[in-house]
Scaffold this motif. Structure first.
Motif, PDB file in Angstrom:
ATOM      1  N   SER A 178       0.938  -1.248   0.328  1.00 21.09           N
ATOM      2  CA  SER A 178       0.256  -0.264   0.066  1.00 21.09           C
ATOM      3  C   SER A 178       0.610   1.137  -0.037  1.00 21.09           C
ATOM      4  O   SER A 178       0.774   2.280  -1.141  1.00 21.09           O
ATOM      5  N   PRO A 179       1.848   1.207   0.531  1.00 22.80           N
ATOM      6  CA  PRO A 179       2.866   2.758   0.841  1.00 22.80           C
ATOM      7  C   PRO A 179       3.449   3.583  -0.896  1.00 22.80           C
ATOM      8  O   PRO A 179       3.110   3.966  -0.778  1.00 22.80           O
ATOM      9  N   VAL A 181       1.806   2.101  -3.325  1.00 19.12           N
ATOM     10  CA  VAL A 181       0.865   2.413  -4.294  1.00 19.12           C
ATOM     11  C   VAL A 181       0.707   4.103  -4.435  1.00 19.12           C
ATOM     12  O   VAL A 181      -0.231   5.011  -4.544  1.00 19.12           O
ATOM     13  N   ARG A 182       0.457   4.084  -2.129  1.00 20.49           N
ATOM     14  CA  ARG A 182       0.361   5.588  -2.099  1.00 20.49           C
ATOM     15  C   ARG A 182       0.937   6.366  -2.258  1.00 20.49           C
ATOM     16  O   ARG A 182       1.071   7.614  -2.842  1.00 20.49           O
ATOM     17  N   LYS A 183       2.611   6.436  -2.854  1.00 16.46           N
ATOM     18  CA  LYS A 183       3.358   7.582  -2.779  1.00 16.46           C
ATOM     19  C   LYS A 183       3.006   7.208  -4.597  1.00 16.46           C
ATOM     20  O   LYS A 183       3.713   8.139  -4.853  1.00 16.46           O
ATOM     21  N   ARG A 185       0.830   7.010  -6.726  1.00 16.01           N
ATOM     22  CA  ARG A 185      -0.740   7.456  -6.736  1.00 16.01           C
ATOM     23  C   ARG A 185      -0.737   8.663  -7.690  1.00 16.01           C
ATOM     24  O   ARG A 185      -0.418   9.741  -6.693  1.00 16.01           O
ATOM     25  N   LEU A 220      -5.572  -4.784  -1.290  1.00 17.04           N
ATOM     26  CA  LEU A 220      -5.074  -2.684  -1.902  1.00 17.04           C
ATOM     27  C   LEU A 220      -6.656  -2.750  -2.115  1.00 17.04           C
ATOM     28  O   LEU A 220      -7.055  -1.356  -1.930  1.00 17.04           O
ATOM     29  N   GLU A 223      -8.378  -0.607   0.702  1.00 16.85           N
ATOM     30  CA  GLU A 223      -8.226   1.464   0.843  1.00 16.85           C
ATOM     31  C   GLU A 223      -8.441   1.529  -0.176  1.00 16.85           C
ATOM     32  O   GLU A 223      -8.971   2.769  -0.507  1.00 16.85           O
ATOM     33  N   PHE A 224      -8.207   0.967  -2.085  1.00 13.55           N
ATOM     34  CA  PHE A 224      -8.311   1.845  -3.074  1.00 13.55           C
ATOM     35  C   PHE A 224      -9.891   1.282  -3.549  1.00 13.55           C
ATOM     36  O   PHE A 224      -9.459  -0.011  -3.558  1.00 13.55           O
ATOM     37  N   HIS A 243      -7.496   3.037 -10.848  1.00  6.38           N
ATOM     38  CA  HIS A 243      -8.164   3.744  -9.997  1.00  6.38           C
ATOM     39  C   HIS A 243      -9.145   3.853 -10.104  1.00  6.38           C
ATOM     40  O   HIS A 243      -9.318   5.012 -11.315  1.00  6.38           O
ATOM     41  N   SER A 247      -6.401   8.379 -10.904  1.00  8.13           N
ATOM     42  CA  SER A 247      -5.341   9.023 -10.570  1.00  8.13           C
ATOM     43  C   SER A 247      -4.422   7.874 -10.844  1.00  8.13           C
ATOM     44  O   SER A 247      -3.161   7.932 -10.264  1.00  8.13           O
TER      45      SER A 247
END
Ligand code: SF4
Length: 336
Positions: A178-179, A181-183, A185, A220, A223-224, A243, A247
Motif C-alpha cells: 500500500s505505501p 501505491v500511495r506514493k 498514485r 489493495l 484501501e483503494f 484507480h 489517478s
C-alpha cells in the motif's frame, strides 16, 4: 535469407528482445543475486567477453526482419556499463522501441542523456520504501533515496511512463504494497507487483513465499477503489487495474499463479552474446561466435530464425517438482 516474421513451435512471434549489457550489479537483491553466491569470490564475465555495442546492434538489426519491435536494456545493473547512451542511440536509430530496466540508483546523472539518445521508457526495480526493508532486500547500503531520485530524474527527462516493479515476498515486504501505491498514485508512475519467481538456482525459492496476485488485489481493494483495464496486447505481461478516480494504474505480473507463456514473444540476449528463448532456460545459443566468425546480417538472421522456430518453452505453465530440478541460468545473467 529468412525475411519474414518468424514464429516458434507454439505460433509465438519474436517481438521483444531483452538485452543484458552486464552481469554485474551494485545491489545484491536476495531473489536475484544473493551475496552468499554472488560475493567477493564470484567470477563475473570478463569484460572482454561482453558483446560490443556494434555487435548488439548487429543482433537487433538481424532480428528486425523476423518481427522484432521492442528491445529492453537490462543487466545485472545496465547503468554500470559505460557509455550506455551510445548503445541507446544505435538501437533507437535501428527503429525499435527502446526501454531500460534499472534499479535507478545510478540514473539521476545520465537520465537526460539517455532520453536525448532516444530512450523511450524506463522500468525501475523498487521493492520497498522503508529504508530497513530496502536495505534487507537489496543487501546493500545504497539508500532508497538514491532510487527515488533516479525515478524523479527519469520523469523529469520525459522517460515516461515510468514503471516501478516490486517483487512481493511473503514475510518480507507485504507491508510495502500500500505505501508504494500511495506514493506513486497521481504521479503518472505505475507500480507493478510481481509474484516472486523461481528464477535461476540461487535464490532458494519456495512456493510458500509467493503472495498470489489475487491476494495483493484483495488487500489493495481494502484501501483503494480499483477496476480492471483491458490489456493492449495479449503478450503484455502485466495485468492492469486503474484507480476508479482516474489517478493512475497498478499492474500485476503473475508468472506463478497465472502463467502467460502462451503469448510469450520475448527472447533474451546475455552480455556475452548467448540467445535464450525463456527466462527459465537452462542455456543459450552462442550468437557471439557466429558474429565473430564473420557472419553477415543475413546469416545472423537465418541463425536466429532457426533458433526461434524450434522454440517450445513454456516453463511457467509446466512449473512442477519435475521442472524444479532442471538447471536454469541466473536472472542476473540474462536480465529478467
Ligand atoms: S516462462 Fe518462459 S515462455 Fe513462459 S512467459 Fe516466461 S519467458 Fe516466456
Amino acid at each position: 535469407m529468412f525475411d519474414s516474421v518468424v514464429v516458434d513451435n507454439l505460433g509465438r512471434h519474436l517481438r521483444d528482445l531483452r538485452i543484458s549489457v552486464t552481469d554485474r550489479c551494485n545491489f545484491r537483491c536476495r531473489y536475484c543475486m544473493p551475496r552468499e553466491r554472488f560475493g567477493e569470490e564470484h567470477t563475473f564475465l570478463p569484460r572482454r567477453a561482453y558483446l560490443s555495442f556494434d555487435e548488439i546492434e548487429k543482433v537487433v538489426l538481424a532480428c528486425k526482419p523476423l518481427g522484432l519491435e521492442k528491445v529492453r536494456i537490462t543487466g545485472g545493473e545496465p547503468l554500470l556499463r559505460p557509455d550506455l547512451p551510445d548503445l541507446v542511440s544505435k538501437l533507437s536509430a535501428a527503429g525499435v522501441e527502446t526501454a531500460l530496466t534499472t534499479n535507478a540508483s545510478l540514473l539521476s546523472d545520465p537520465a537526460e542523456r539517455l532520453a536525448e539518445a532516444g530512450l523511450d521508457r524506463v522500468t525501475v526495480s523498487l521493492d520497498a520504501l522503508d529504508p530497513k526493508t530496502h536495505a534487507q532486500m537489496t543487501d546493500s547500503n545504497i539508500p532508497v533515496e538514491a532510487v527515488l531520485d533516479g525515478i524523479e530524474a527519469a520523469v523529469r527527462a520525459g522517460l515516461s511512463p515510468v514503471k516501478v516493479n516490486c517483487v512481493v515476498q511473503r514475510g518480507v515486504n507485504e507491508g510495502e504494497i500500500s505505501p508504494l501505491v500511495r506514493k506513486f498514485r497521481g504521479t503518472g508512475v505505475t507500480v507493478r507487483f510481481i509474484e516472486y519467481m523461481d528464477v535461476g538456482r540461487t535464490n532458494g525459492w519456495q512456493l510458500g513465499q509467493v503472495v498470489p496476485t489475487a491476494d495483493v488485489i484483495a488487500y489493495l481493494k481494502e484501501e483503494f477503489e480499483l477496476e480492471p483495464v483491458d490489456s493492449q496486447r495479449p503478450s503484455d505481461v502485466a495485468r492492469r487495474w486503474a484507480h476508479s478516480d482516474g489517478s493512475g494504474e497498478v499492474g500485476f505480473i503473475s508468472s506463478v499463479s497465472e502463467p502467460f507463456c502462451g503469448d510469450c514473444v520475448r527472447a533474451r540476449l546475455s552480455a556475452d552474446g548467448r540467445l535464450h528463448t525463456c527466462l527459465f532456460a537452462s542455456g543459450g545459443h552462442d550468437l557471439r561466435a557466429i558474429i565473430q566468425n564473420g557472419a553477415d546480417g543475413e546469416a545472423l538472421s537465418d541463425a536466429i530464425a532457426a533458433i526461434w522456430s524450434r522454440r517450445d518453452d513454456r516453463y511457467s505453465e509446466l512449473r512442477s517438482e519435475r521442472t524444479a530440478v532442471l538447471p536454469r541460468v541466473e536472472m542476473s545473467y540474462i536480465g529478467g
